[in-house]
Design a protein around this motif. Sequence first.
Motif, short mmCIF file in Angstrom:
data_model
loop_
_atom_site.label_atom_id
_atom_site.label_comp_id
_atom_site.label_asym_id
_atom_site.label_seq_id
_atom_site.Cartn_x
_atom_site.Cartn_y
_atom_site.Cartn_z
N LEU A 96 -8.84 -51.64 60.31
CA LEU A 96 -8.24 -52.76 59.57
C LEU A 96 -7.43 -52.30 58.37
O LEU A 96 -6.78 -53.11 57.70
N GLY A 97 -7.49 -50.99 58.09
CA GLY A 97 -6.74 -50.48 56.95
C GLY A 97 -7.35 -50.84 55.61
O GLY A 97 -6.63 -50.93 54.60
N ILE A 98 -8.66 -51.06 55.58
CA ILE A 98 -9.34 -51.44 54.35
C ILE A 98 -10.01 -50.19 53.76
O ILE A 98 -10.87 -49.59 54.40
N PRO A 99 -9.62 -49.77 52.55
CA PRO A 99 -10.26 -48.61 51.94
C PRO A 99 -11.71 -48.91 51.60
O PRO A 99 -12.07 -50.05 51.30
N PHE A 100 -12.55 -47.88 51.62
CA PHE A 100 -13.97 -48.11 51.39
C PHE A 100 -14.63 -46.84 50.87
O PHE A 100 -14.06 -45.74 50.97
N GLN A 101 -15.82 -47.01 50.34
CA GLN A 101 -16.67 -45.88 49.96
C GLN A 101 -18.10 -46.37 49.85
O GLN A 101 -18.34 -47.55 49.58
N PRO A 102 -19.08 -45.49 50.07
CA PRO A 102 -20.47 -45.88 49.86
C PRO A 102 -20.73 -46.13 48.37
O PRO A 102 -20.16 -45.45 47.52
N LEU A 103 -21.58 -47.11 48.09
CA LEU A 103 -21.95 -47.38 46.71
C LEU A 103 -23.04 -46.39 46.29
O LEU A 103 -24.13 -46.40 46.89
N PRO A 104 -22.80 -45.54 45.30
CA PRO A 104 -23.82 -44.59 44.85
C PRO A 104 -25.08 -45.31 44.37
O PRO A 104 -25.01 -46.43 43.87
N ASP A 105 -26.22 -44.63 44.49
CA ASP A 105 -27.50 -45.23 44.12
C ASP A 105 -27.93 -44.85 42.70
O ASP A 105 -29.11 -44.93 42.37
N TYR A 106 -26.98 -44.46 41.86
CA TYR A 106 -27.27 -44.20 40.45
C TYR A 106 -26.23 -44.92 39.60
O TYR A 106 -25.11 -45.20 40.04
N HIS A 107 -26.60 -45.22 38.36
CA HIS A 107 -25.84 -46.16 37.54
C HIS A 107 -24.40 -45.71 37.30
O HIS A 107 -23.44 -46.47 37.52
N ASP A 108 -24.21 -44.48 36.84
CA ASP A 108 -22.85 -44.02 36.51
C ASP A 108 -21.95 -43.99 37.74
O ASP A 108 -20.78 -44.40 37.69
N ALA B 190 -22.27 -45.77 40.49
CA ALA B 190 -21.97 -47.13 40.91
C ALA B 190 -20.89 -47.74 40.03
O ALA B 190 -19.98 -48.44 40.51
N GLY B 191 -20.96 -47.46 38.72
CA GLY B 191 -19.94 -47.98 37.81
C GLY B 191 -18.56 -47.44 38.13
O GLY B 191 -17.56 -48.19 38.12
N GLN B 192 -18.47 -46.15 38.45
CA GLN B 192 -17.19 -45.55 38.82
C GLN B 192 -16.64 -46.15 40.11
O GLN B 192 -15.43 -46.39 40.24
N ALA B 193 -17.54 -46.37 41.09
CA ALA B 193 -17.11 -46.96 42.36
C ALA B 193 -16.57 -48.38 42.15
O ALA B 193 -15.55 -48.76 42.74
N LEU B 194 -17.24 -49.15 41.32
CA LEU B 194 -16.78 -50.51 41.03
C LEU B 194 -15.44 -50.49 40.30
O LEU B 194 -14.56 -51.33 40.57
N GLU B 195 -15.27 -49.54 39.41
CA GLU B 195 -13.98 -49.43 38.69
C GLU B 195 -12.87 -49.04 39.65
O GLU B 195 -11.74 -49.56 39.57
N THR B 196 -13.16 -48.13 40.58
CA THR B 196 -12.16 -47.74 41.59
C THR B 196 -11.76 -48.94 42.45
O THR B 196 -10.57 -49.17 42.71
N ALA B 197 -12.76 -49.70 42.88
CA ALA B 197 -12.48 -50.90 43.69
C ALA B 197 -11.66 -51.91 42.90
O ALA B 197 -10.70 -52.51 43.42
N LYS B 198 -12.00 -52.10 41.62
CA LYS B 198 -11.30 -53.07 40.77
C LYS B 198 -9.83 -52.67 40.59
O LYS B 198 -8.93 -53.52 40.73
N ARG B 199 -9.58 -51.39 40.31
CA ARG B 199 -8.20 -50.92 40.12
C ARG B 199 -7.39 -51.09 41.39
O ARG B 199 -6.22 -51.52 41.35
N TYR B 200 -7.99 -50.75 42.55
CA TYR B 200 -7.27 -50.87 43.81
C TYR B 200 -6.90 -52.33 44.09
O TYR B 200 -5.75 -52.62 44.46
#
Length: 264
Positions: A8-20, A22-32
Amino acid sequence: MFICLAALGIPFQPLPDYHDGAGQALETAKRYMETAKGPYALLVKRQTFLPYSLPKRNGDATAGLSLTREEALQCVLSHFQHRDVVVGTTGMLSRELFELRMKRGDGHERDFLTVGGMGHASSIALGIAIQKPSRTIYCLDGDGAVLMHMGVLANIAAAAPSNFKHIVFNNGTHDSVGGQPTVAGDQKQFSFSQVAQGCGYKHVFIASNQNEITEAMEKIRAINNDGPVLLELRIKSGHRKNLGRPSLSTSENRKDFMHFLQLS
């Protein structure tokens, strides 16, 4: 899931199981999403989150009820006859139905377990009721499942299958996925029986204890050629912690059930 998202052309990544992380992953998703104006998927592995207990609701209308779903189901099951056809909704109810059949030595061929198809049990039961007018069809539904596709109630009433018996187990929660509350839990403001009656069901009943269930099931059994009928069972939330899963595969269930339907 990875293949579907990639196709489907949807970028993705696993959500890390530690706080920092997870925060970086959410920021990456938000920017995209802000830049591309498109979706971004975070894949959550099992046990990523710590256990969480839902807070108790004030004025929970189900708190004073006496029967669990399994206890109510056991009472309902005792009124079925050998040729009756049963369609069970997804989740805990079908798991309880499977184990109760084993306990009674009934076999499983007369039950279709709607695994992974939340909200679709009533549509499946409607199709069977139309095609098998000489058989009594019981749809064992849940409040969350009915709410998901509540428009089907109008279709059932419009088709008016005289052999359709709709039993809704209302515990006011999505019990199979964590116990999140549904709007049906506030029974002073919401009533499946009134909704069904408004859609055009011929008969509606409400029961909240064993005596009421027995009385309602006897009335339902006596109703011939005047359906659809709905029985709303008001029960308490929760399920047995050692509840197992069906030992038959979905393919085996379908094969046995279709053979049962072909019997005269």
